[in-house]
Scaffold this active site. Structure first.
Site, PDB file in Angstrom:
ATOM      1  N   PRO A   1      42.341  26.096  45.422  1.00 37.91           N
ATOM      2  CA  PRO A   1      43.636  27.059  45.530  1.00 37.91           C
ATOM      3  C   PRO A   1      44.013  27.469  46.597  1.00 37.91           C
ATOM      4  O   PRO A   1      43.371  27.196  47.825  1.00 37.91           O
ATOM      5  CB  PRO A   1      42.781  28.178  44.778  1.00 37.91           C
ATOM      6  CG  PRO A   1      41.570  27.653  44.370  1.00 37.91           C
ATOM      7  CD  PRO A   1      41.057  26.463  44.988  1.00 37.91           C
TER       8      PRO A   1
ATOM      9  N   TYR B   1      32.675  20.345  39.766  1.00 38.06           N
ATOM     10  CA  TYR B   1      33.326  19.953  41.233  1.00 38.06           C
ATOM     11  C   TYR B   1      32.931  18.561  41.773  1.00 38.06           C
ATOM     12  O   TYR B   1      33.687  17.827  41.678  1.00 38.06           O
ATOM     13  CB  TYR B   1      32.779  21.084  42.097  1.00 38.06           C
ATOM     14  CG  TYR B   1      33.248  22.497  41.737  1.00 38.06           C
ATOM     15  CD1 TYR B   1      34.716  22.694  41.656  1.00 38.06           C
ATOM     16  CD2 TYR B   1      32.313  23.520  41.076  1.00 38.06           C
ATOM     17  CE1 TYR B   1      35.237  24.132  41.214  1.00 38.06           C
ATOM     18  CE2 TYR B   1      32.798  24.788  40.904  1.00 38.06           C
ATOM     19  CZ  TYR B   1      34.029  25.068  40.705  1.00 38.06           C
ATOM     20  OH  TYR B   1      34.452  26.243  40.425  1.00 38.06           O
TER      21      TYR B   1
ATOM     22  N   HIS C   1      36.821  24.350  46.337  1.00 40.17           N
ATOM     23  CA  HIS C   1      36.324  25.621  45.423  1.00 40.17           C
ATOM     24  C   HIS C   1      34.908  25.231  45.230  1.00 40.17           C
ATOM     25  O   HIS C   1      34.277  26.201  44.846  1.00 40.17           O
ATOM     26  CB  HIS C   1      37.107  25.132  44.083  1.00 40.17           C
ATOM     27  CG  HIS C   1      37.152  26.483  43.171  1.00 40.17           C
ATOM     28  ND1 HIS C   1      36.272  27.334  43.117  1.00 40.17           N
ATOM     29  CD2 HIS C   1      38.225  26.787  42.233  1.00 40.17           C
ATOM     30  CE1 HIS C   1      36.645  28.221  42.251  1.00 40.17           C
ATOM     31  NE2 HIS C   1      38.067  28.035  41.772  1.00 40.17           N
TER      32      HIS C   1
ATOM     33  N   SER D   1      43.527  33.228  35.989  1.00 46.13           N
ATOM     34  CA  SER D   1      42.317  33.867  36.662  1.00 46.13           C
ATOM     35  C   SER D   1      42.926  35.259  37.552  1.00 46.13           C
ATOM     36  O   SER D   1      43.906  35.054  38.023  1.00 46.13           O
ATOM     37  CB  SER D   1      41.957  32.828  37.737  1.00 46.13           C
ATOM     38  OG  SER D   1      40.762  33.403  38.157  1.00 46.13           O
TER      39      SER D   1
HETATM   40  N1  COA Z   1      41.739  52.916  30.051  1.00 48.09           N
HETATM   41  C1  COA Z   1      41.967  53.156  31.587  1.00 48.09           C
HETATM   42  N2  COA Z   1      41.869  52.299  32.509  1.00 48.09           N
HETATM   43  C2  COA Z   1      41.096  51.123  32.320  1.00 48.09           C
HETATM   44  C3  COA Z   1      40.656  50.669  30.800  1.00 48.09           C
HETATM   45  C4  COA Z   1      41.049  51.684  29.640  1.00 48.09           C
HETATM   46  N3  COA Z   1      40.745  51.248  28.490  1.00 48.09           N
HETATM   47  N4  COA Z   1      39.982  49.508  30.937  1.00 48.09           N
HETATM   48  C5  COA Z   1      40.115  49.320  32.211  1.00 48.09           C
HETATM   49  N5  COA Z   1      40.419  50.323  33.062  1.00 48.09           N
HETATM   50  C6  COA Z   1      40.525  50.440  34.623  1.00 48.09           C
HETATM   51  C7  COA Z   1      39.179  50.001  35.086  1.00 48.09           C
HETATM   52  O1  COA Z   1      38.355  51.114  35.088  1.00 48.09           O
HETATM   53  C8  COA Z   1      39.613  49.405  36.234  1.00 48.09           C
HETATM   54  O2  COA Z   1      39.868  50.491  37.257  1.00 48.09           O
HETATM   55  P1  COA Z   1      39.845  50.472  38.732  1.00 48.09           P
HETATM   56  O3  COA Z   1      41.336  50.002  38.951  1.00 48.09           O
HETATM   57  O4  COA Z   1      39.955  51.718  39.151  1.00 48.09           O
HETATM   58  O5  COA Z   1      38.679  49.830  39.203  1.00 48.09           O
HETATM   59  C9  COA Z   1      40.896  48.759  36.153  1.00 48.09           C
HETATM   60  O6  COA Z   1      41.299  49.352  34.861  1.00 48.09           O
HETATM   61  C10 COA Z   1      40.886  47.165  35.950  1.00 48.09           C
HETATM   62  O7  COA Z   1      40.038  46.686  34.844  1.00 48.09           O
HETATM   63  P2  COA Z   1      40.564  45.902  34.013  1.00 48.09           P
HETATM   64  O8  COA Z   1      41.671  45.468  33.822  1.00 48.09           O
HETATM   65  O9  COA Z   1      39.657  45.896  32.658  1.00 48.09           O
HETATM   66  O10 COA Z   1      39.451  44.500  34.301  1.00 48.09           O
HETATM   67  P3  COA Z   1      38.681  44.178  35.575  1.00 48.09           P
HETATM   68  O11 COA Z   1      39.409  44.438  37.093  1.00 48.09           O
HETATM   69  O12 COA Z   1      37.312  44.525  35.558  1.00 48.09           O
HETATM   70  O13 COA Z   1      38.615  42.437  35.593  1.00 48.09           O
HETATM   71  C11 COA Z   1      37.600  40.421  35.128  1.00 48.09           C
HETATM   72  C12 COA Z   1      37.988  41.891  34.558  1.00 48.09           C
HETATM   73  C13 COA Z   1      37.110  39.832  33.972  1.00 48.09           C
HETATM   74  C14 COA Z   1      38.705  39.610  35.782  1.00 48.09           C
HETATM   75  C15 COA Z   1      36.457  40.915  36.036  1.00 48.09           C
HETATM   76  O14 COA Z   1      35.505  41.391  35.654  1.00 48.09           O
HETATM   77  C16 COA Z   1      36.057  39.521  36.720  1.00 48.09           C
HETATM   78  O15 COA Z   1      35.341  38.771  36.291  1.00 48.09           O
HETATM   79  N6  COA Z   1      36.684  38.922  37.858  1.00 48.09           N
HETATM   80  C17 COA Z   1      36.429  37.848  38.500  1.00 48.09           C
HETATM   81  C18 COA Z   1      37.117  36.584  38.110  1.00 48.09           C
HETATM   82  C19 COA Z   1      37.012  35.457  38.920  1.00 48.09           C
HETATM   83  O16 COA Z   1      35.912  34.960  38.810  1.00 48.09           O
HETATM   84  N7  COA Z   1      37.972  34.986  39.594  1.00 48.09           N
HETATM   85  C20 COA Z   1      37.860  33.793  40.517  1.00 48.09           C
HETATM   86  C21 COA Z   1      38.186  32.589  39.652  1.00 48.09           C
HETATM   87  S1  COA Z   1      38.575  31.413  41.259  1.00 48.09           S
END
Ligand code: COA
Length: 628
Positions: A126, A113, A344, A556
């Site tokens: 963003p 940054y 950001h 993202s």
């Molecule tokens: N079968 C059925 N359900 C599943 C599954 C499977 N094999 N794998 C995951 N799921 C479900 C999860 O339990 C979760 O359920 P919910 O909607 O009830 O919570 C849902 O699907 C979403 O999980 P998933 O898609 O695997 O990913 P996530 O939401 O955990 O996200 C990341 C993953 C990496 C995006 C997240 O951990 C993260 O780091 N987010 C922050 C990103 C960030 O910093 N963004 C800003 C940048 S400026």
């Protein structure tokens, strides 16, 4: 895994250099540990992966981007690095990690940054959309804005009182310090590095209208917060005093950071200007009341909104009605576009998305139960600027630069409405990994080769944790894209490839969330080398390093409960930005690229992505039906 192919292609030399690659394979599994001698603070410290772990993963991640010859050279360089400078740098990095609460935090803040000199507009800040609304008239809009302000006051109170529910990853609490930096923060221009200023206890906001800035106190003389009706009166007063546009001083903040730093010196020579800038910098946030954006033929509402939130439509529209250095600038358009643009450096998208959900829910409340009137309300202060010939010259330059940048941004934001994450979950697949693989497939079907692909993973389970890169392009993602494009493959073959690609992505995700990615560790080693005046090892100049860091896809997930999305520009000139919000039955996407690059078109990427998502749906449904 690659041993037999590579041996066949390039011979014995590869076999020797594979030792590191194979050694790593057995080590990566056991990476749930954290550094010993943890600080007394509740959260664990960000770990430093072992060198072998990282180099193994690195080799795996660069493989699909390289020819066999290039990969052979990379193996050789990596092996040499591991046995020479790598080991030395790793030892120094471990020493630093032992001392620091988070060995990466300051390095990351500066490298990602404050040292980054490109304009914040498009290249860093963003936009975050809130659900569209409709304003009957100006009073209706001002009432809405007053309600947003009241909601932010309530939200800030929750932050100050530590009452925001702690974000969790499974059973693990996440670091919440980013929330404390959302209000009152400003990134001020400086050479060679910008400087952050924090004023979380500030009591005023800035209202921007037609490039004028007003300081609006949120409390009366009795110390109580203003009611919604009082806020409406304050806003009306600002609108009355700014019927014609002021010189676009705010546009200076949209420029390249070196240009803005120089212009800042010119602007701040005048005492009136210094006082006005100071009031803006010390405010909690900016509330931009925007003019209508010109309609662009063929653009949907999501795309129009993305442009408004990211750059404001350039100097002729709302580009000067901004102070891009402020962490939060709410933007309320005449056209019902609501949202914000955020700087950001102090926070990722997640605290912003959580705030947006809070504001949207709060505004559904019964208005009569809001904050009561305060006593002794002061009128807003119009912040004056003396624009002499030198300042004007700087403004003219910045207008030109912003207009060129705004015209170059190619956005296509849309809602994919055929299905959402519930469909994917029913097939026992992680929605995030699935969407990532859809993007890999979309890129491959457009270019017939894979694109280096960045996804953010939060490392907030660690003290002061921010993000790690998930390298979503993998040997498995390429095999999946190829299988999808191969008519000889059956739906069963394709689903098998999809599951393998998703599993590989999920595994990398888990590693990244635990601080065991590739990118931050290699950055740490590189910066250690620079700080210690150790000449940069050829490993860091290798084609693999360059190609794998030139992220053609910068993606993202930013999820909100309300119907919203985040949008931002690409990371490289020949790349795409793609931010997405997976909802139960639809997915909001914001795709960006640059018009000036002849090889990218956001509308084409959108088409390829929609096509990919439909193809993937089709094979899953067909295979499921055939099992019944
Ligand atoms: N079968 C059925 N359900 C599943 C599954 C499977 N094999 N794998 C995951 N799921 C479900 C999860 O339990 C979760 O359920 P919910 O909607 O009830 O919570 C849902 O699907 C979403 O999980 P998933 O898609 O695997 O990913 P996530 O939401 O955990 O996200 C990341 C993953 C990496 C995006 C997240 O951990 C993260 O780091 N987010 C922050 C990103 C960030 O910093 N963004 C800003 C940048 S400026």
């Amino acid at each position: 895994m690659y041993q037999s192919t590579l041996r066949a292609v390039t011979g014995q030399r590869i076999k020797q250099n594979l030792s590191i690659y194979l050694k790593g394979a057995s080590m990566v599994k056991s990476n749930t540990m954290t550094v010993k001698n943890m600080a007394t603070k509740a959260l664990p410290r960000l770990p430093v992966p072992t060198l072998d772990q990282t180099l193994y993963k690195y080799l795996e991640s660069v493989r699909p981007l390289l020819s066999n010859e290039e990969f052979a050279k990379t193996l050789e360089l990596t092996e040499k690095f591991a046995n020479t400078d790598g080991a030395k740098l790793q030892a120094l990095l471990l020493e630093k990690a032992h001392e620091a609460e988070n060995w990466l935090a300051d390095w990351w803040l500066n490298a990602a940054y404050l040292d980054f000199r490109s304009p914040l507009v498009v290249w860093s800040s963003p936009g975050q959309l809130m659900p569209f609304t409709h304003f009957k008239d100006i009073h209706d809009r001002l009432l809405y804005i007053a309600n947003v302000i009241e909601a932010t006051i309530e939200y800030k109170k929750l932050i100050d009182d530590d009452k925001i529910p702690v974000d969790m990853m499974g059973k693990e609490p996440l670091d919440m310090q980013q929330y404390k930096k959302v209000f009152g923060t400003c990134r001020n221009p400086a050479l060679p590095r910008d400087v952050q200023e924090f004023n979380p206890q500030s009591n005023h906001i800035i209202v921007a209208h037609r490039n004028h800035f007003f300081k609006v106190n949120l409390c009366g003389k009795d110390g109580n917060k203003l009611s919604v009706n009082q806020l409406v009166s304050q806003l009306k007063y600002c609108i009355e005093l700014s019927k014609t546009s002021a010189p676009a001083v705010g546009i200076l903040t949209s420029d390249h950071r070196d240009n803005w730093s120089i212009a800042y010196q010119v602007l701040m020579q005048d005492e009136t200007n210094r006082n006005s800038v100071d009031a803006i910098q010390k405010s909690l946030y900016v509330m931009s009341i925007d003019q209508a954006m010109p309609k662009i033929e063929g653009q949907n509402r999501h795309t129009e909104a993305s442009h408004q939130l990211i750059h404001g439509g350039g100097s002729k529209v709302n580009g000067g009605n901004r102070w891009f250095d402020k962490t939060v600038q709410f933007i309320i358009g005449e056209n019902g576009v609501n949202g914000l643009c955020y700087e950001h450096s102090p926070a990722e998208g997640v605290p912003i998305a959580v705030m947006v959900d809070f504001l949207v829910e709060y505004m559904k409340r019964d208005g009569s139960k809001g904050i009561p009137d305060a006593d002794g309300v002061e009128l807003p202060i119009h912040l004056e600027f003396n624009v002499n010939a030198d300042v004007e010259k700087e403004i003219i330059k910045s207008c030109k630069n912003l207009d060129a940048l705004a015209a170059d941004l190619d956005m296509d934001s849309f809602s994919f409405d055929v299905y959402g994450k519930e469909f994917v979950k029913k097939h026992k697949i992680s929605p995030d990994s699935y969407i990532q693989m859809a993007m890999q497939y979309a890129f491959y079907r457009m270019y017939n080769y894979p694109g280096a692909h960045y996804e953010s993973a939060a490392t907030r389970k660690y003290l002061h944790g921010r993000t790690e890169t998930i390298r979503s392009c993998s040997t498995q993602s390429v095999a999946f894209a190829r299988a999808m494009m191969d008519d000889a493959k059956t739906p069963e073959d394709k689903v098998k490839s999809l599951r393998e690609a998703v599993d590989s992505h999920k595994k990398y995700t888990v590693d990244a969330l635990n601080g065991f990615g590739v990118d931050r560790h290699l950055l740490g080693l590189k910066l250690t080398s620079l700080e210690q005046n150790i000449s940069l090892n050829p490993f860091f100049k290798d084609v693999a390093f360059t190609k794998s860091n030139s992220f053609r896809l910068s993606t993202s997930q930013v999820a909100t409960k309300c119907d919203a999305f985040m949008c931002y520009g690409p990371l490289v000139m020949d790349g795409y930005g793609c931010c997405y919000n997976p909802r139960s039955n639809n997915i909001n996407f914001a795709v960006s690229s640059m018009h000036s690059n002849p090889d990218t078109r956001s509308s084409q990427f959108r088409e390829a992505l929609e096509h990919s998502l439909l193809d993937m749906h089709d094979i899953l449904v067909r295979v499921q039906k055939s099992k019944l």
